[in-house]
Design an enzyme around this catalytic site. Structure first.
Site, mmCIF file in Angstrom:
data_model
loop_
_atom_site.group_PDB
_atom_site.id
_atom_site.type_symbol
_atom_site.label_atom_id
_atom_site.label_comp_id
_atom_site.label_asym_id
_atom_site.label_seq_id
_atom_site.Cartn_x
_atom_site.Cartn_y
_atom_site.Cartn_z
ATOM 1 N N GLY A 121 42.206 49.709 58.206
ATOM 2 C CA GLY A 121 43.366 50.326 57.579
ATOM 3 C C GLY A 121 44.639 49.650 58.116
ATOM 4 N N SER A 188 39.004 44.051 60.393
ATOM 5 C CA SER A 188 40.267 44.134 59.674
ATOM 6 C C SER A 188 41.341 44.686 60.629
ATOM 7 C CB SER A 188 40.090 45.012 58.430
ATOM 8 O OG SER A 188 41.173 44.899 57.562
ATOM 9 N N TRP A 189 42.028 45.795 60.285
ATOM 10 C CA TRP A 189 42.949 46.390 61.255
ATOM 11 C C TRP A 189 42.215 46.738 62.548
ATOM 12 C CZ3 TRP A 189 47.187 47.585 63.694
ATOM 13 C CH2 TRP A 189 47.204 48.690 64.551
ATOM 14 N N ASP A 344 37.958 35.618 52.189
ATOM 15 C CA ASP A 344 38.645 36.876 52.474
ATOM 16 C C ASP A 344 40.090 36.762 51.969
ATOM 17 O OD1 ASP A 344 39.943 39.064 53.616
ATOM 18 O OD2 ASP A 344 38.721 39.003 55.431
ATOM 19 N N HIS A 372 36.125 40.020 52.196
ATOM 20 C CA HIS A 372 36.653 40.780 53.334
ATOM 21 C C HIS A 372 35.726 41.875 53.842
ATOM 22 C CE1 HIS A 372 39.660 42.629 55.915
ATOM 23 N NE2 HIS A 372 39.481 43.792 55.305
#
Length: 397
Positions: A121, A188-189, A344, A372
């Site tokens: 996120g 990711s985050w 990605d 991704h």
């Protein structure tokens, strides 16, 4: 490293298969690994058939071949399949501030090696599928929803919600669960937070698995939210773009921030759906309908969009644009695998490559047929294998 070895031979070359590839004249040069050292004298002997045979005398060989072979021994073939679904054996809420309480859960082996899963996120929350990349017989698997995300309360709250607050929460959770140190997993985050946490508390981290590297630099934000990725997904981009009037398109981050923090709930929800749908439509190499439908869930989308936008407008609350790269030295010793999809679009490979160049000791795995999402088959397989590798190292230790 190799050592040049020179052999001087009697006038004729020899018919021995061992030397034919090596000897071309009265003096021949060839290379052997530096682990070899040897010396010998030789002469030639005329046989009844008229051929000359090589006779070695006083041959002495010293080699570190055995050590070399053992050090280069290949690791065993690791499992690459997701583990079966499991349920938590304990869960709860931890009050981490006057405002926030975070949801946490544990599954797998209560006496196993602890690993903490850091979701993406920010604002994405955890899901049951996140447990499946870990061997439940070996790992004590800890998942938690970051501030304002998932089951944590208050939902979608931006107050007292920064990277440094989350790092503090991770430490509070570790202490609450009485865990001295743990493995860290983030995509990711989650990779951003994993890097920031490990750089703040390197002594608490036994190893890391990172996926879809996001360093939260301006060029990464501009790529995805200010029109760069539109070159690849112009159809999806139009839906994201068209919610914003032309006179506000100088900064989509600011335009969406205004709407995501509107006093009108319907304006918030409309902006949240558009923001979330943009990411869901670009997260897989091939369209994934199940993922795209998440953008239609107002409750999920509101936390996802509000918290992401809050962090990105504030550049992750880092003191400098390259903060995570500049502090790699603090974690250089930590055994780490980086898993990155070649295509990605959300977190393009340039970030994983920049991290790899700054941190060559980490093992970079590029998945050639993936985007991704952690749910893409090639990425999921490599994530499982990376956890298996750290398990193998831990067992071997």
């Amino acid at each position: 490293m190799t050592r040049l070895v020179t052999l001087g031979f009697s006038p004729n070359s020899f018919s021995s298969p061992l030397f034919l590839p090596l000897i071309s004249n009265t003096s021949s040069h060839f290379q052997l690994p530096s682990s070899f050292s040897f010396s010998f004298s030789f002469s030639t002997k005329l046989t009844a058939s008229g051929k000359r045979n090589l006779v070695l005398r006083g041959c002495k060989t010293e080699t570190k071949l055995r050590d070399s072979m053992e050090s280069e021994k290949e690791l065993p073939e690791f499992n690459r399949n997701l583990y079966p679904s499991i349920e938590p054996y304990s869960s709860g809420f931890l009050k981490v501030s006057d405002i926030h309480s975070i949801y946490w859960e544990q599954s797998g082996n209560p006496n196993g090696h602890p690993v903490i899963f850091l979701h993406g996120g920010p604002g994405g929350g955890t899901s049951p599928n996140n447990r499946r990349v870990f061997d439940p017989e070996f790992y004590r698997i800890i998942l938690f929803d970051q501030r304002g995300s998932g089951k944590s309360t208050p939902h979608a709250c931006l107050e007292e919600n920064t990277t440094w607050d989350l790092i503090s929460d991770i430490e509070k959770l570790r202490e609450h669960l009485e865990i001295p140190e743990w493995q860290v997993f983030g995509g990711s985050w989650g990779s951003t937070l994993a890097l920031a946490y490990s750089q703040s508390h390197p002594e608490k981290v036994t190893g890391m698995v990172l996926r879809g590297i996001f360093l939260l630099r301006k060029k990464e934000i501009d790529w995805f939210y200010e029109g760069g990725a539109a070159a690849i997904y112009p159809d999806a981009w139009e839906q994201f773009r068209d919610l914003i009037p032309e006179n506000e398109r100088g900064s989509f981050l600011d335009a969406y921030r205004k709407r995501l923090n509107s006093d009108d709930k319907e304006i918030q929800f409309a902006a949240a759906r558009a923001w979330t749908m943009w990411e869901m439509m670009t997260a897989h190499l091939l369209p994934n309908d199940e993922n795209i439908k998440r953008g239609e869930d107002d409750i999920f989308a509101l936390a996802f969009a509000r918290i992401e936008n809050h962090y990105f407008v504030n550049r992750g609350f880092f003191p400098s644009d390259a903060y995570l790269l500049d502090n790699v030295e603090k974690i250089r010793h930590i055994k780490t695998t980086i898993v990155q999809g070649r295509y990605d679009v959300c977190c393009p490979m340039m970030s994983a490559w920049d991290l790899h160049k700054a941190w060559p000791e980490a093992d970079l795995k590029i998945i050639q047929d993936a985007g991704h999402s952690a749910n893409e088959p090639g990425i999921a397989a490599e994530l499982v294998a990376a956890n298996e590798k750290l398990k193998h190292i831990k067992i071997g230790a």
